[in-house]
Motif scaffolding. Structure first.
Motif, PDB file in Angstrom:
ATOM      1  N   PRO A 921      -1.308 -10.106   9.175  1.00 20.23           N
ATOM      2  CA  PRO A 921      -0.281  -9.766   8.179  1.00 20.23           C
ATOM      3  C   PRO A 921       0.427  -8.480   8.558  1.00 20.23           C
ATOM      4  N   SER A 922       1.730  -8.494   8.552  1.00 19.48           N
ATOM      5  CA  SER A 922       2.507  -7.303   8.887  1.00 19.48           C
ATOM      6  C   SER A 922       3.619  -7.120   7.869  1.00 19.48           C
ATOM      7  N   ALA A 923       3.926  -5.876   7.580  1.00 20.97           N
ATOM      8  CA  ALA A 923       4.949  -5.552   6.592  1.00 20.97           C
ATOM      9  C   ALA A 923       6.291  -5.345   7.283  1.00 20.97           C
ATOM     10  N   MET A 924       7.307  -6.018   6.782  1.00 15.41           N
ATOM     11  CA  MET A 924       8.653  -5.871   7.315  1.00 15.41           C
ATOM     12  C   MET A 924       9.430  -4.890   6.440  1.00 15.41           C
ATOM     13  N   TRP A 925      10.043  -3.903   7.076  1.00 16.25           N
ATOM     14  CA  TRP A 925      10.730  -2.824   6.382  1.00 16.25           C
ATOM     15  C   TRP A 925      12.191  -2.752   6.821  1.00 16.25           C
ATOM     16  N   SER A 926      13.006  -2.209   5.949  1.00 13.61           N
ATOM     17  CA  SER A 926      14.366  -1.836   6.303  1.00 13.61           C
ATOM     18  C   SER A 926      14.418  -0.327   6.448  1.00 13.61           C
ATOM     19  N   ALA A 927      14.954   0.144   7.552  1.00 15.01           N
ATOM     20  CA  ALA A 927      14.952   1.574   7.865  1.00 15.01           C
ATOM     21  C   ALA A 927      15.891   2.342   6.927  1.00 15.01           C
ATOM     22  N   PRO A 928      15.726   3.667   6.822  1.00 12.92           N
ATOM     23  CA  PRO A 928      16.628   4.469   5.987  1.00 12.92           C
ATOM     24  C   PRO A 928      18.073   4.353   6.455  1.00 12.92           C
ATOM     25  N   THR A 929      18.991   4.529   5.506  1.00 14.80           N
ATOM     26  CA  THR A 929      20.422   4.495   5.820  1.00 14.80           C
ATOM     27  C   THR A 929      21.121   5.690   5.197  1.00 14.80           C
ATOM     28  N   ALA A 930      22.211   6.106   5.827  1.00 16.22           N
ATOM     29  CA  ALA A 930      23.037   7.204   5.310  1.00 16.22           C
ATOM     30  C   ALA A 930      24.493   6.855   5.560  1.00 16.22           C
ATOM     31  N   TYR A 931      25.250   6.672   4.501  1.00 17.75           N
ATOM     32  CA  TYR A 931      26.654   6.281   4.600  1.00 17.75           C
ATOM     33  C   TYR A 931      27.549   7.446   4.186  1.00 17.75           C
ATOM     34  N   VAL A 932      28.622   7.619   4.938  1.00 19.68           N
ATOM     35  CA  VAL A 932      29.596   8.674   4.663  1.00 19.68           C
ATOM     36  C   VAL A 932      30.973   8.039   4.483  1.00 19.68           C
ATOM     37  N   ASP A 933      31.616   8.334   3.354  1.00 16.95           N
ATOM     38  CA  ASP A 933      32.951   7.836   3.051  1.00 16.95           C
ATOM     39  C   ASP A 933      33.844   9.018   2.685  1.00 16.95           C
ATOM     40  N   ALA A 934      35.134   8.842   2.828  1.00 17.23           N
ATOM     41  CA  ALA A 934      36.063   9.938   2.520  1.00 17.23           C
ATOM     42  C   ALA A 934      37.405   9.378   2.107  1.00 17.23           C
ATOM     43  N   SER A 935      38.169  10.203   1.361  1.00 20.79           N
ATOM     44  CA  SER A 935      39.524   9.809   0.974  1.00 20.79           C
ATOM     45  C   SER A 935      40.357  11.058   0.746  1.00 20.79           C
ATOM     46  N   VAL A 936      41.651  10.920   0.922  1.00 24.08           N
ATOM     47  CA  VAL A 936      42.594  11.994   0.637  1.00 24.08           C
ATOM     48  C   VAL A 936      43.878  11.362   0.129  1.00 24.08           C
ATOM     49  N   SER A 937      44.516  12.005  -0.859  1.00 28.37           N
ATOM     50  CA  SER A 937      45.770  11.482  -1.395  1.00 28.37           C
ATOM     51  C   SER A 937      46.733  12.634  -1.655  1.00 28.37           C
ATOM     52  N   TYR A 938      48.021  12.295  -1.648  1.00 30.60           N
ATOM     53  CA  TYR A 938      49.073  13.293  -1.873  1.00 30.60           C
ATOM     54  C   TYR A 938      50.109  12.706  -2.827  1.00 30.60           C
ATOM     55  N   ASP A 939      50.401  13.447  -3.893  1.00 26.82           N
ATOM     56  CA  ASP A 939      51.404  13.026  -4.868  1.00 26.82           C
ATOM     57  C   ASP A 939      52.780  13.445  -4.373  1.00 26.82           C
ATOM     58  N   ILE A 940      53.563  12.471  -3.924  1.00 26.25           N
ATOM     59  CA  ILE A 940      54.914  12.768  -3.472  1.00 26.25           C
ATOM     60  C   ILE A 940      55.759  13.293  -4.631  1.00 26.25           C
ATOM     61  N   ASN A 941      55.613  12.669  -5.782  1.00 26.04           N
ATOM     62  CA  ASN A 941      56.223  13.134  -7.021  1.00 26.04           C
ATOM     63  C   ASN A 941      55.365  12.623  -8.169  1.00 26.04           C
ATOM     64  N   ASP A 942      55.872  12.710  -9.379  1.00 27.13           N
ATOM     65  CA  ASP A 942      55.079  12.300 -10.528  1.00 27.13           C
ATOM     66  C   ASP A 942      54.782  10.808 -10.538  1.00 27.13           C
TER      67      ASP A 942
END
Length: 986
Positions: A921-942
């Protein structure tokens, strides 16, 4: 290997054209003036929801969904403490709350049907566009008036309502284009449009429409046939009586593979190894609408519609080396690799167990596999509601909800040999002439392949020139099985009332009737073959497996045929692929074109006409769940040393279940146009009738929530709730599946064991939940909270082995007088999930100048729970799919016309399952994960904003390992994706 994509001219021109020609589109963030304005306002909104709630609740507002660098609702939900997600093609899909999948999903406070989770209770949210929502609440402790609540938690999706808008017309919209770092030649799009009207008096209406399409890389390396593992025994002794191996599987002669001086060890290995080019294509469409009408001063009428549709295609081309399911003497450690002794398994076969990171494969077979899976999900939910003000103190509502959801899925497989088939003795027999199934393929020797798992990504080295000649390929096997049509309908009628005593005391009460039906039809396509038997007579047989090496009748001709790739190329069915992501070896290989396999019946008809659809009674069922719910809840506030707000109540639920299962015979036959024909192994057995199981049970569910104002800005919350949630329909309705072996003496297939993963007599999930939290609100959008929780599950699920009487062989004759093994699924004693959460968010507006635009959101969750399974060394494993540690960190900036965010999500390793490897019997594992996301926005006008988003910027991938972190089983490779878009509001 492709490099990370930058926005090329094609993408820019697409975006410019979209922004000029689309008109008005909508997105959650396009309604800033309607719902929230900016990041700080969204955080303020979320803080207010949490602070004023009567129970333990976390929320994300429209800005959080729309402006976090997240693609799906699940991606945004993972930012909330206590929520963990699983990904599909890199996008957030399935959701756990506090380590458990027993979570209910509501729409505006009431049950609805999502096409992604028709048979299950675990939310699967990939088909729900985020643009349709204004807010999502996560209720971790429920109130008595929270109906259809989940055991672990409840996710309530909130849509917009017209009276929440400003007076007059509002239009908004967005258009965006996206590309991936591996699929940089595929430009995705998303457009959305919103229109709303509020006359400021008694009428309002809104509608939101959105459509998106994207192609995402989802490469897979390592094991292809997940779940099939082997321990390879070194020592083989021939039994002097039978002449067979005493240890199976094994080598022909005793061999010291591990260089430890003996020949009595077990080496870990798998059935197959390979690299696949896998892409997922998703097109989503969503429509939501709402009409509000204040008919009189005391009557408000409300109608909502919520429609979603998602078409998904998964396309796989894989170069796979395997053992042909026949020979188990094909792996050995590479001389350059370290061979590690892992000791002896508890409950194993007493042999030392070894692993290696670099394996020499003496491959019996090499396949060019092609696989296409298509799904069409569609759901439509209506809500008709009347809100009534009967007196100054008495108010209420009457609601009728109707939902319908379908999830139709098809599968198509084509296995081409690059080897000849002579390596494992697979041959055709046509007219008495025998030949290898793929005579132009590599052979007759086995193929030397090196599978190297020692680096960041696995690599697979084939002999020079292997697979480069199209003449060496032949399509040997194809099939279209485990297709399914799933449909669910829901009807809910409920009456709710509130009596306000107007002295801080309210009484809520109500009644709810719900009727939900789930119908699952699974089916295979089987084709006719006319073959000659051993006496030269023509016999027509039907088979699911279209294998050119499969005998139609014992001693007779083989069915099907091998199609050379040169012939199939003339038919337009062949493609050449060199892109396998980071595991590419620089060579191109030939495959059946997965685009030609989208319509699985049409593809099979092109090769083997006359297919018929045969229902699989073992995997089909009907489950109807009727419930009546009565509730009463008292809400009050006062002072007992400290000011407090509390609610105490009781739910009573009466459940009636009706489960229809299908009875089948044991002969290998099928009826086509009134004629009975023999079938080969694997074809579903004939359905002879139905068995209807009816059950009923009652639940009393007390619930209590209390919050003490320990100061003007701090709260102490305590909660006790008892919950109940129905089992997944699959766990109730699936039938008995038999494992068969071929009996050459009698020329029949014998059932040697069986499994039954559906059990109509299992009880629902039930639990007692405890919560305690302390919250400090130090500004409008600033907060620190610490919470502890405990979930005592009364019921769990486990499998158990038992014995049943043997069943007749494939010719209908009962020869076995002994009993056979049956694995059943049943209720078992539950377990305890517990942990704690800490969260902090703040805008640094006390800083000078532009620095005041900074802010952060941080949280950490610790969750632990002990399961029932043991690992290699006999240690008890945790609950499946739970990560003990989860961290979220968001750094945001909002100043003048700029907004930006960087988001980080970490999830520690999680236990997936226990696998048996020849008694080890052996245990199957999922390894650790680290996700990085980013966003930037600019208001041209109102009115106009442009934005750029990036998800999975580090190209994080998910890796599974067997027991030990260096024993990699497989990897799923996800890409970084970049989005450029424009929003407008008027």
């Amino acid at each position: 290997m492709k490099s990370s994509a930058s926005f090329n001219r094609k993408l820019l021109s697409t975006l410019i054209a979209a922004s000029l020609t689309t008109g008005v589109y909508a997105q959650d963030q396009g309604l800033e003036e309607v719902v929230v304005t900016g990041i700080r306002a969204s955080l303020t909104n979320s803080v207010n929801v949490k602070r004023t709630s009567g129970s333990v609740v976390d929320a994300i507002s429209a800005e959080d969904i729309g402006k976090l660098p997240d693609t799906t609702i699940a991606d945004s939900l993972q930012r909330i403490p206590g929520i963990q997600i699983r990904r599909s093609a890199g996008e957030g899909a399935q959701v756990n709350v506090r380590g458990m999948p027993q979570v209910s999903t509501l729409l505006n406070g009431e049950q609805f049907l999502s096409a992604g989770s028709i048979t299950t209770s675990q939310p699967e949210l990939t088909d729900i566009p985020a643009e349709l929502l204004s807010r999502v609440d996560v209720m971790k402790s429920s109130e008595a008036k929270t109906l259809a609540a989940g055991v672990a938690g409840t996710i309530d999706l909130k849509t917009r309502r017209p009276f929440d808008m400003e007076q007059g017309w509002t239009f908004a919209g967005s258009a965006e284009g996206s590309q991936g770092s591996y699929t940089d030649d595929e430009t995705g799009h998303k457009v959305a449009g919103f229109a709303g009207f509020n006359n400021g008096d008694n009428f309002g209406a809104i509608v939101t429409v959105t459509n998106s399409k994207a192609t995402m890389a989802n490469y897979r390396y390592g094991m292809y046939s997940e779940g099939w593992y082997r321990g390879y025994h070194e020592n083989v002794e021939r039994d002097p009586v039978t002449g067979s191996d005493k240890y199976w599987p094994g080598y022909a002669t005793p061999t010291d593979l591990t260089n430890d001086g003996d020949t009595n060890d077990v080496l870990f290995g798998t059935i197959d190894y390979g690299a696949t080019n896998k892409t997922t294509e998703r097109e989503r469409t969503g429509i939501s609408g709402s009409v509000q009408f204040q008919a009189t001063d005391s009557i408000e009428l409300l109608a909502d519609v919520f429609y979603t549709k998602m078409d998904q295609g998964d396309y796989v081309n894989g170069l796979i080396a395997d053992n042909a399911w026949s020979s188990y003497d094909w792996i050995s450690p590479n001389p350059s690799a370290n061979v590690v002794n892992r000791g002896k398994a508890v409950g194993g076969n007493g042999k030392d167990f070894y692993t290696t990171s670099i394996t020499d494969l003496d491959a019996v077979r090499v396949l060019a596999k092609s696989e296409t899976q298509m799904s069409e999900r569609e759901s439509l939910n209506f809500n008709l509601q009347a809100n009534l003000e009967l007196t100054d103190k008495l108010s209420g509502s009457v609601r009728y909800i109707h939902g319908n959801a379908t999830n139709d899925a098809t599968r198509n497989f084509a296995d081409a040999f690059i080897t000849s088939g002579a390596q494992h003795g697979l041959s055709t027999n046509v007219g008495g002439v025998k030949a290898p199934v793929n005579p132009g393929g590599y052979g007759p020797d086995r193929v030397p392949v090196v599978a190297d798992f020692s680096g960041k990504h696995p690599s697979f080295a084939y002999p020079e020139g292997f697979g480069q000649d199209i003449n060496g390929y032949g399509l040997v096997s194809s099939f279209a099985d485990q297709n399914r049509d799933e449909e669910s309908t829901l009807d809910v009628f409920r009456i709710d009332g509130t009596y306000d005593f107007q002295d801080g005391v309210k009484l809520d009460f109500g009644y709810r009737f719900a009727d939900r039906e789930v119908v699952r039809d699974q089916y295979d396509y089987v084709a006719p073959f006319v073959v000659k038997d051993a006496n030269g007579n023509d016999v027509t047989v039907y088979s699911k497996w279209r294998d050119s090496g499969l005998e139609g009748v014992k001693g007779g001709e083989t069915i099907a045929q091998t199609f050379s790739f040169t012939d199939l190329q003339d038919m337009g069915l062949i493609t050449s692929i060199s892109d396998f992501g980071p595991a590419s070896d620089g060579n191109s290989y030939y495959f059946i074109d997965t685009n030609a396999m989208k319509n699985n019946l049409a593809f099979q008809e092109k090769l083997y006409p006359g297919n018929v659809r045969v229902k699989d009674g073992a995997e089909s069922y009907i489950v109807e769940d009727k419930t009546q719910t009565f509730y009463v809840q008292a809400s009050f506030e006062g002072e007992a040393g400290l000011p407090y707000q509390a609610n105490v109540g009781l739910q009573y639920i009466e459940t009636d279940l009706s489960i229809t299962k299908y009875e089948r015979d044991f002969t290998y036959t099928t009826v086509v146009d009134g004629v009975t024909y023999p079938t080969l192994d694997g074809t579903p057995r004939t359905i002879t009738g139905t068995d209807v199981i009816e059950r009923g049970f009652n639940d009393f569910l007390p619930r209590m929530n209390i919050a003490f104002d320990t100061s003007d800005n701090t709260k102490l919350r305590l909660a006790y709730t008892k919950t109940m949630q129905q089992m997944d329909a699959n766990l109730l309705g699936r039938g008995r599946i038999f494992t068969t072996n071929y009996d050459s003496t009698n020329n029949v297939f014998k059932s040697v064991s069986a499994s039954e993963y559906g059990n109509p007599y299992m009880n629902p999930w039930r639990s007692e939940n405890y919560d305690a939290s302390f919250e400090w609100y130090f500004s409008d959008s600033g907060m620190v909270s610490v919470g502890a929780f405990r979930v005592d599950l009364e019921t769990g699920i486990a499998t158990r082995g038992t014995k049943i009487d043997a069943v007749p062989d494939s010719d209908g004759v009962l020869r076995n007088t002994n009993q056979i093994d049956l694995t059943v699924t049943e209720n078992t004693e539950g377990n305890v999930m517990k942990g704690w959460e800490v969260a902090y968010q703040q805008g640094f507006d006390f800083l000078p100048g532009a620095w005041s635009g900074l802010g952060t959101t941080l949280n950490y969750t610790y969750t632990t729970g002990e399961g029932s399974q043991k690992d290699f060394y006999g240690e008890t494993m945790p609950v499946q799919d739970n990560s003990k540690h989860q961290v979220n960190a968001v750094l945001w900036y909002e100043y003048d016309q700029w907004q930006a965010r960087v988001a980080y999500n970490y999830r520690s390793e999680r236990f997936m399952s226990r696998q048996w490897i020849d008694g080890n019997p052996s245990a199957m594992w999922s390894a650790p994960t680290a996700y990085v996301d980013a966003s930037v926005s600019y208001d041209i006008n109102d009115n106009v904003t442009v934005y750029l988003q990036g998800t999975n910027l580090t190209e994080e991938y998910e890796e599974s390992y067997m027991q030990w972190t260096d024993v990699v089983v497989d990897q799923n490779i996800y890409e970084a994706r970049y989005t450029l878009g424009v929003r407008a509001k008027f």
